[in-house]
Write an enzyme that holds these catalytic residues in place. Structure first.
Site: not given
Length: 668
Positions: A407, A429-433, A474
């Site tokens: 990222e 891919q997910f906001a968490d990442f 996620h």
């Protein structure tokens, strides 16, 4: 793959086919920054500059590399690369103004040293977090490749910086995409006081290129002719055959990391050994023997440069101190964006939220013919949520790019694309990442325009939210991490119509935008949406229903929770405000409603402490206190991580708490 230069105690020079004019110019180019540095050290002791990072002993690298580049090619230097700036012929008074925090510098007193860039001279300076420099170079090189410009991008770091994860990510991306970048490592023996033996466990940093399938070279960084001739050869080759090359320059730092740190930690015999390898003194002796230089010319050149330095210092000293206003400072946080309304057409089709985002993204790709999409699995696979399904067939793999799992490097690459004039959309891919790319978001993208007037024309798509039993990594809705950071815009639609129009605006906006998309709404919410391209302005909330009893403020999935609850209580006449964008925030709509109803309740999915509901509550208390008939109420999820199993997730979420808190507030 790797070539090595012999370590030299008695330095030898091979002028190859270089003419005397070139030989002399290289000497002049090294002498000038050395004399500037010597002057800066005097001014530092006099308190006339606040800090200095010395490159004395390393001039051959900066000068040799820059002289080998074309002037329209970007160079990304570090804080020991004064020779880059002087070889690019930046007027000295502007550099002096920069170091003194004067308005005629490059950052208006907002940043120091070499923490700046300038499009005029195709230089992009560092930030204190060293790693992002390599990723930004990737983006500039990618732009060159996409535009078929046959240019090379050159970027510097020190041997200590190579321990940063961003560096490894960027090297990998450059290799996978075969980007035309020269990655230059100045191995000067120490990262502040930590020697190389405690920085990495290999003989040569150039060996790391093997793991990336990348060509590498080791060069004597104190030998100007070796640096220049080798870099001319490599740059010419990379322009013709785009690829990344890792170059390790062996050199030494003759002064402290910065002057305050000193060099007491360096063994004296090491200092003595490297003093004999001074790049300027050795080259000067060579030119004297060759008859290219005379002692009289040396004196003449020194006198000329000392006068130039003195004259330009006088210009910088004569400048008035910076006088600014709060409005000036606030206005420079974001690049000016003149919103252009594109009205919707009359033809509509029923779309899910996910469909409207996909359609809006596709229409923006058609409207901006160089817009690039990057992210994990976004190409043939179409992204994990299939939003970019079919995009490769329409737009090609140059514009719809699968990325490695990195990222930081990809966000930095997006920044490099922006510097080179190309818009991009990055799918996290997910906001968490985004945590794996947090530094470039909050320290590079957010601050670039304020620091040196460079836009970050980037949209980060942020699939977020709970309700799908995906667990702590996620399911976060982490918008508050970014609404806190000046320089970022944060958008969070709840409906397909808003998602399509706001995404178009986000891509048009030259500022960095985080575009939150709630995963639980992707396929559960449908709405009639105009079929053609249209825009919706930021900072304009949607008033979904009107009433006089209470103001309900929400965004994202929480909007639907609020509407569902109110349907069960038709006796409650509420203004329902869907914020849609959180930064900028439509405070006018909030204040007008609260002044009318006298009550306010804010519903968010995020946990309570530090969430945006807290700021909205404080704003209402400050601006509408005399109109309130009850305390402002915040309703939020538990202050815990988001659990996985349904019954725990249901307990965590604020969804089922809203009704009780609403009724309590109505009864207050």
């Amino acid at each position: 793959m790797k070539t090595s230069a012999l370590e030299k105690t008695n330095m030898t020079f091979d002028k190859q086919s270089l003419d005397n004019t070139t030989l002399l110019n290289l000497y002049k180019r090294m002498l000038k920054p050395r004399l500037i540095e010597e002057k800066m050290l005097i001014l530092l002791r006099q308190g006339k500059v606040s800090k200095w990072f010395s490159g004395i002993g390393q001039e051959a690298i900066s000068v040799g590399v820059t002289a080998a580049m074309h002037k329209d090619e970007y160079i990304l230097p570090m804080h020991r690369n004064l020779g880059v700036f002087t070889t690019r012929d930046i007027p000295l008074h502007r550099l002096f103004s920069q170091w003194q925090g004067k308005a005629n510098g490059f950052t208006k007193g907002r940043d120091r040293s070499f923490h700046f860039g300038t499009q005029e001279f195709n230089i992009v300076g560092m930030i204190s977090h060293l790693g992002p420099q390599f990723g930004v170079a990737d983006g500039i090189a990618l732009a060159s490749k996409l535009k078929n410009k046959n240019q090379v991008t050159t970027v510097f770091t020190g041997e200590g910086g190579t321990s940063e994860g961003d560096i490894h990510e960027a090297l990998n991306v450059a290799s996978v995409w075969q980007l035309p970048v020269l990655f230059c490592i100045e191995n000067n023996g120490y990262g502040l006081s930590t020697p190389t033996t405690e920085q990495y466990n290999c003989k040569d940093l150039a060996d790391r290129a093997i793991g990336y399938g990348m060509e590498s070279h080791i060069i004597d960084g104190n030998n100007i002719l070796e640096v220049y001739t080798k870099l001319v050869e490599l740059a010419t080759s990379v322009r013709e055959n785009p690829r990344p090359i890792l170059i390790e320059f062996k050199t030494f730092r003759m002064r402290g990391h910065e002057e305050a740190s000193g060099t007491k930690y360096v063994p004296q015999e090491l200092m003595d050994e490297w003093a004999t390898k001074d790049p300027i003194e050795n080259y000067q002796e060579f030119l004297l023997k060759e008859g290219v230089l005379t002692t009289d010319l040396i004196s003449e050149l020194k006198a000329k440069y000392i006068t130039e330095i003195s004259d330009n210092l006088d210009i910088a000293y004569a400048e008035t101190e910076i006088v600014s206003t709060e409005s000036n400072e606030l206005n420079d946080v974001y690049q000016d964006f003149i919103y252009q309304e594109v009205k919707e057409n009359n033809e509509t089709s029923e779309l899910r939220l996910i469909d409207s985002i996909s359609e809006g993204l596709k229409q923006s790709m058609e409207r901006h013919d160089d817009l690039v999409i990057m992210g994990q699995d976004v190409a043939e696979y179409g992204g994990v949520f299939k939003i970019t399904d079919g995009f490769v067939a329409q737009f090609g793999k140059d514009r719809v790019r699968n990325t490695p799992i990195c990222e930081s490097a990809i966000i930095e690459t997006a920044m490099g694309l922006s510097i080179a004039g190309i818009k991009s959309v990055v799918e996290l891919q997910f906001a968490d990442f985004v945590t794996s790319g947090f530094n470039p978001v909050v320290n590079y993208l957010a601050k670039s325009h304020y620091r040196w007037n460079q836009k970050a024309d980037i949209v980060l798509r942020m699939p977020c939210g709970a309700g799908v039993a995906a667990g702590p990594f996620h399911s976060q809705t982490n918008e508050a991490w970014f609404t806190k950071t000046p320089g970022l815009k944060v958008v969070y639609p709840a409906f397909p119509y808003d998602a399509k129009g706001l995404l178009a605006t986000a891509i048009n906006d030259p500022n960095p935008v985080l575009f939150f998309e709630h995963k639980a709404l992707y396929r559960s919410i449908r709405q009639e949406v105009p079929t053609d391209y249209f825009t919706i302005p930021f900072g304009k909330a949607a008033l979904l229903q009107t009433g006089s009893d209470i103001t309900v403020i929400a965004y994202g999935a929480a909007v639907h929770w609020a509407l569902s609850t109110l349907e069960k209580h038709p006796d409650i006449n509420a203004d329902v405000i869907d914020l849609r964008s959180l930064q900028p925030l439509d405070t006018d709509a909030i204040y007008a409603s609260v002044k009318k109803t006298g009550r306010a309740i804010i519903l968010q999915e995020d946990s309570l402490f530090g969430g945006i509901a807290s700021d909205i509550s404080a704003l209402i208390m400050e601006h509408c206190f005399e109109h309130l008939d009850a305390p402002v109420k915040r309703v939020a999820s538990l202050d815990t991580p988001i659990p996985f199993i349904n019954q725990l997730e249901d307990q965590y979420l604020s969804r089922d708490k809203f009704e009780g808190e609403l009724l309590k507030l109505m009864d207050y």
